[in-house]
Design an enzyme around this catalytic site. Structure first.
Site, PDB file in Angstrom:
ATOM      1  N   HIS A 847      16.112 -14.174   1.824  1.00 41.93           N
ATOM      2  CA  HIS A 847      17.132 -14.927   1.094  1.00 41.93           C
ATOM      3  C   HIS A 847      17.946 -15.761   2.079  1.00 41.93           C
ATOM      4  O   HIS A 847      18.449 -15.246   3.083  1.00 41.93           O
ATOM      5  CB  HIS A 847      18.042 -13.990   0.313  1.00 41.93           C
ATOM      6  CG  HIS A 847      19.196 -14.693  -0.334  1.00 41.93           C
ATOM      7  ND1 HIS A 847      19.035 -15.646  -1.312  1.00 41.93           N
ATOM      8  CD2 HIS A 847      20.543 -14.577  -0.137  1.00 41.93           C
ATOM      9  CE1 HIS A 847      20.218 -16.084  -1.701  1.00 41.93           C
ATOM     10  NE2 HIS A 847      21.153 -15.454  -0.990  1.00 41.93           N
ATOM     11  N   ASP A 926      26.911 -18.946  -0.530  1.00 41.02           N
ATOM     12  CA  ASP A 926      25.740 -18.197  -1.004  1.00 41.02           C
ATOM     13  C   ASP A 926      25.483 -18.595  -2.454  1.00 41.02           C
ATOM     14  O   ASP A 926      26.378 -18.515  -3.299  1.00 41.02           O
ATOM     15  CB  ASP A 926      25.983 -16.694  -0.893  1.00 41.02           C
ATOM     16  CG  ASP A 926      24.720 -15.886  -1.125  1.00 41.02           C
ATOM     17  OD1 ASP A 926      23.683 -16.497  -1.443  1.00 41.02           O
ATOM     18  OD2 ASP A 926      24.779 -14.643  -0.994  1.00 41.02           O
ATOM     19  N   CYS A 979      16.828 -20.740  -3.042  1.00 39.75           N
ATOM     20  CA  CYS A 979      17.960 -20.435  -2.167  1.00 39.75           C
ATOM     21  C   CYS A 979      17.961 -21.337  -0.926  1.00 39.75           C
ATOM     22  O   CYS A 979      19.021 -21.804  -0.473  1.00 39.75           O
ATOM     23  CB  CYS A 979      17.942 -18.971  -1.759  1.00 39.75           C
ATOM     24  SG  CYS A 979      16.387 -18.420  -1.037  1.00 39.75           S
TER      25      CYS A 979
END
Length: 1037
Positions: A847, A926, A979
């Site tokens: 991620h 994020d 991501c």
């Protein structure tokens, strides 16, 4: 007859009136009303006889009086033994219908049971209600022929019924539904049948009426429910008859003209007794069939186990006194258990309908002559219970009997052997009847009388596997006659037990074929090829020989179904069925063909090609696969579960010459439009799918059009060509190096790196580093470039990498110092404390997210005057922040007014400089919030602390107070693979619209629109290809 004799106390339940001698006085009526009021809690009126008037009533107008004894306090009198010392006399009573009283109307509204049991005048059927009382109530009445000359009054006799379920003890068993169905009958003998009861006492009501309709009242019961009960149980009743009227036990055979077929109806007469020893076992109650729950109407004969075990109407001899009550109860219980094993056919049962209100019954006079032989045969043979019995099954919510119409079934079995023919008259509604006495299992096997045209009856098996239920004897057709006008024949209800299920039939499929190829043989069809689970039959002809080849499916190895889409061969078939046989089966094939051309040594003989007349349909294809699946399951050959593709089948026979295999010689060669001798070229062509050939088919086609003497030509993609994803399987090629030479530190991007830009793929570190460098060098302003630094995607991975302690030079170093030593060379040419923004890409558990170290050289927040350009950006961020706060604040009115005032003051004081906050912090951007943020922030603080000591040679502590961590709200991803794309967009948006004010809170939800992310992968791909072309041109020059 005397009303009362001296010395005898009159029972409270006896209601005695004189016939023509003395009419009922008002005082007597008041006594009757008073007695009914006292028993108001236990009275249940169920008789609809109040509406049976005139000639339609079974009570003869010539009889004026009737006697009924309802003594609940004399158990011995109820059992048939009159009290000692009392004179023998005949009592007469006028029956009163409680339904006409206020008390009856009250019970009619509240009580759930609203139906009554009606009987023919010659028989009273008494079914035992589910009683909760310990007392056993039995009522048995016989009407003396001596009083046949007496005339009853004009008033219609009425019956008062008592329901023990209304007592205090019986209320707890109210959940058990009552099972009381009565039967109509015009027989000349009395018969009482009893349902299996769940209570401690049994309720029985018996009446006997002779053919002259004379009545005799007595207290002794005569239970005739089963054939196992001895004759001594009915002895008391017979002796009472002999003493009172001198009536012999033999009853004269009824004369047909004396029968009144229109008279129907009888109610239960219940009497209480205090004998607590007479009881049935509680286990019998659990198996009590609840007939009222059966809503279905049907037609059927009776099963042997469904018939009640009722003794035939035969002369009963008077023997001796009745034994004690417990003995009688034991015998009744034993007879009830035996009723399921050796049933006797009940005589004279007739279906009837029950209603909540009294229902008028109109009888149809039938003057048929008795058939003595048929009735005597039914009485003598227990195996003919299906012909001589009918059971009544009534649904409490359905109304069966219609006013003015009736259904009558007449059967008689006199002692002398004479009988009358049974006759069935139907009502406007179908009559559903069932057995009055059923065993504990018969509720699952409900047999029903079926109404249909005359002399025809049919049965339907319901819930049982006994084949006897589907058989009908001739006697049943003779004993039951139904009119066809109201109930026509219905073939849908016929017995379907012999129907064969479709699953037992084998699958079968036929194809029309044009040619068959087996080795060197080519045959023409003489029929259709048949596919089954056991064999495949191929009829064909070779020259003048007709052959029918049968292939055992157990010897089948593989099969194939191929279709060609080549337009050049549209005149030929485009479907081929391929069968691959086992090599050890060739001997049988040769024996069936009787052709010496086949050789066992040739592999070509294992293949059978069937050229079909046309392409098969989807339905035929699915059925063929089903047949092959059955064969695969049966023989354990898993290869037959799916067809063999052409690409896999072609190598089996492509090495064979056309002389060995006729398929290649005839079909394959002509389909390819090539000479027969060109065997090598033929193998490169395919019938349905392209083979591994060097010839490349064009992916386009030409469209020609002629108009006004001119030709137009256009090129389009081939409609038969299927688009496939192109994957480069060649060697890895370097597309670009960025920044290009002579700049140092260039990053190479290959064609493998380009594949990760496909939709749904994760971006690798090469694409991340390339685009970050591109943004810093091409998109960021010169000012931001001087104030910013971007670490490689490997920086944080090297910083947190775990290493063996043995490799460390100095084991006395702290953990933070060890981490710093791994990346100490990354900043040897740069001082990060001179920068305002340091970008650190972080990858944890596949991620990606971004960490931005802001103002690491500051120790606390600083407020500065922002310039005009920055002030406008600050005002935009402030307005965005105010709008966000307005949406989140429930007190929107005050917030909007405050914002309006602020905006007005901003417009007025435009010249007043705004303050800008610079705060040392670590921003975590994020898109999924799935990472361990605190660990990442702590690792970066420790790195800054050691780096400060190395660069500044002093100690400084980076803690949560002077280097805070912030997680602003940013646009979030809506899948699990973007991501890395969001990380790149965060950096790009930061360079385009940097954060100038770090005053908390920081809102970045509308930093960029979502559609930018949707096209970001394609934009990066085009950028790499564009740079690739530029670098290729530059290199060629």
């Amino acid at each position: 007859m005397d009303r009362a004799r001296p010395g005898r106390r009159r029972a409270s339940s006896e209601i005695v009136t004189e016939g023509k001698r003395k009419k009922s006085s008002p005082a007597d009526l008041q006594k009757i009303t008073k007695l009914l009021t006292v028993k108001s809690e236990d009275v249940l009126a169920q008789s609809p006889l109040s509406k049976l008037r005139g000639s339609e009533c079974w009570w003869t107008r010539s009889l004026r009086n009737k006697v009924i004894c309802l003594d609940h306090k004399k158990p011995k009198a109820a059992r048939g033994c009159p009290p000692k010392g009392l004179p023998k006399r005949h009592l007469r009573v006028m029956l009163t219908n409680v339904l006409w009283t206020d008390l009856g109307r009250e019970f009619r509204k509240t009580l759930p049971r609203k139906d009554a049991n009606l009987c023919a005048p010659s028989k009273v059927q008494s079914d035992s209600l589910p009683s909760t009382s310990v007392d056993s109530i039995e009522t048995c009445q016989r009407l003396d022929p001596l009083h046949q000359s007496l005339n009853l009054s004009e008033r219609t006799p009425r019956v008062i019924l008592t329901d023990i379920r209304q007592t205090e003890l019986g209320r707890k068993y109210l959940k058990i539904p009552p099972v009381t169905e009565a039967s109509l009958s015009d027989t000349a003998n009395l018969k009482s049948e009893q349902l299996s009861s769940s209570s401690d006492g049994s309720l029985e009501s018996c009446q006997s009426v002779n053919h002259h309709k004379s009545f005799l009242s007595e207290s002794g019961p005569k239970p005739s429910r089963t054939g196992d009960v001895p004759a001594k149980e009915a002895a008391c009743g017979g002796q009472k008859q002999g003493d009172d009227g001198g009536v012999t036990p033999e009853m004269a055979a009824p004369h047909p003209k004396d029968f009144n077929t229109g008279n129907k109806g009888c109610d239960y007469l219940e009497e209480g007794t205090s004998n607590k020893n007479t009881s049935y076992s509680y286990s019998e109650m659990d198996h009590t069939p609840v007939s009222r729950k059966r809503k279905k109407r049907g037609r059927s004969n009776f099963h042997d186990s469904h018939n009640s075990k009722t003794s035939l109407d035969k002369p009963t001899e008077h023997t001796k006194e009745e034994e004690n009550d417990s003995s009688v109860s034991r015998k009744l219980e034993e007879s009830g258990e035996d009723s399921h094993q050796d049933p006797a056919p009940p005589e004279g049962l007739a279906p009837e309908s029950l209603e909540s209100e009294a229902t008028n019954l109109r009888s149809f006079a039938a003057g048929q002559e008795p058939d003595a032989s048929a009735a005597s045969g039914r009485a003598s043979s227990p195996n003919k219970s299906l012909e001589s019995s009918a059971s009544s099954e009534v649904s409490e919510n359905s109304s069966v009997a219609v006013k003015g119409e009736a259904l009558t079934l007449k059967e008689a079995s006199p002692p002398g052997g004479s009988s009358e023919e049974s006759q069935l008259l139907i009502s406007a509604e179908p009559i559903v009847v069932s057995s009055d006495e059923e065993g504990p299992v018969e509720h699952k096997n409900s047999v029903i009388l079926k109404l249909q045209p005359p002399h025809e009856i049919m049965s339907e098996n319901q819930g049982t596997s006994d084949p006897q239920l589907s058989e009908l004897t001739l006697g049943a057709c003779e004993s039951v006659q139904v009119t066809s006008e109201l109930f026509p024949y219905n073939p849908d209800v016929e017995n379907i037990s012999c129907i064969k299920s479709n699953s037992e039939m084998d699958l079968k499929l036929d194809f029309i074929f044009t040619c068959v190829y087996i080795g060197k043989i080519k045959g023409t069809p003489k029929g259709c090829v048949t596919f089954t689970k056991k064999y495949i039959k191929i009829p064909f002809q070779v020259s003048t020989n007709e052959i029918s080849l049968t292939v055992d499916t157990a010897r089948l190895k593989r099969f194939g179904l191929w279709e060609s889409k080549d337009e050049d061969h549209s005149k030929r078939s485009h479907a081929i069925l391929f069968l691959w046989l086992s090599s050890d089966y060739l001997q049988d094939i040769q024996t069936q063909l009787e052709n010496p051309m086949l050789s066992q040594q040739s592999k070509a003989n294992e293949f059978i090609f069937l050229e079909l007349n046309s392409s098969i349909s989807q339905r035929e294809e699915l059925k063929l696969k089903d047949i092959m699946m059955e064969i695969s399951t049966k023989n354990g050959n898993l290869h037959l579960s799916c067809p063999l593709p052409w690409v896999q089948a072609l190598p089996l026979f492509q090495d064979l010459s056309p002389q060995e295999i006729s398929f290649l010689h005839y079909y394959y060669a002509s389909a390819s439009a090539l000479p027969t001798a060109a065997g090598a070229d033929m193998k490169k062509k395919s019938v349905s799918q392209p083979s591994n050939s060097d010839t490349i088919k064009p992916t386009y086609t030409f469209l020609h059009k002629q108009s006004s003497g001119c030709y137009s030509l256009s090129i389009t993609s081939s409609p038969e060509e299927e688009w496939q994803e192109v994957r480069n399987t060649g060697p890895v090629q370097k597309l670009i190096v960025y920044p290009p030479p002579p700049t140092k530190g260039g990053l190479g991007v290959t064609n493998e790196d380009l594949e990760c830009l496909e939709e749904g793929e994760f971006l690798n570190d090469v694409i991340i580093d390339f685009y970050l460098k591109y943004l810093l060098l091409e998109k960021a302003s010169d000012e931001l470039v001087e104030r910013s630094h971007i670490f490689s995607s490997f920086f944080y991975k090297c910083l947190t990498r775990k290493e063996n302690n043995l490799t460390e030079d100095n084991p006395d170093l702290s953990v933070a110092q060890r981490r710093h030593r791994r990346v100490r060379t990354w900043t040897r040419h740069i001082n990060i404390f001179n920068k305002d923004y340091i970008f650190v890409p972080v990858n944890e558990s596949s991620h990606w997210y971004l960490a931005v170290i802001c103002f690491p050289w500051l120790e606390e927040a600083v407020y500065e005057d922002c310039p005009q350009t920055v002030s406008q950006q600050f005002q935009g961020q402030q307005s965005q922040h105010d709008h966000k706060m307005t949406d989140n604040d429930p007190h929107t009115t005050s917030t909007v007014s405050t914002s309006a005032e602020d905006s007005q003051s901003t417009e007025v004081n435009m010249s007043v400089p705004k303050k800008m906050c610079k705060r040392p912090c670590i921003l975590i951007l994020d898109s999924l919030k799935a990472a361990s943020i605190q660990n990442t922030v702590q690792n970066l603080r420790e790195y800054l602390e050691v780096e400060w000591e190395v660069k500044r040679k002093t100690h400084r502590e980076f803690s949560k107070t002077n280097m805070v961590d912030l997680c602003p709200k940013v646009p979030k991803q809506d899948n699990s693979s973007d991501c890395g794309v969001y990380l790149l967009q965060y950096v790009e948006s930061f360079f385009q619209d940097p954060i100038v004010n770090f005053e908390l809170p920081i809102h970045l939800e509308k930093w960029f629109p979502r559609h930018v992310i949707k096209t970001k992968r394609e934009d990066i791909r085009e950028l790499i290809l564009k740079l690739h072309l530029q670098q290729q041109k530059g290199g060629s020059c």
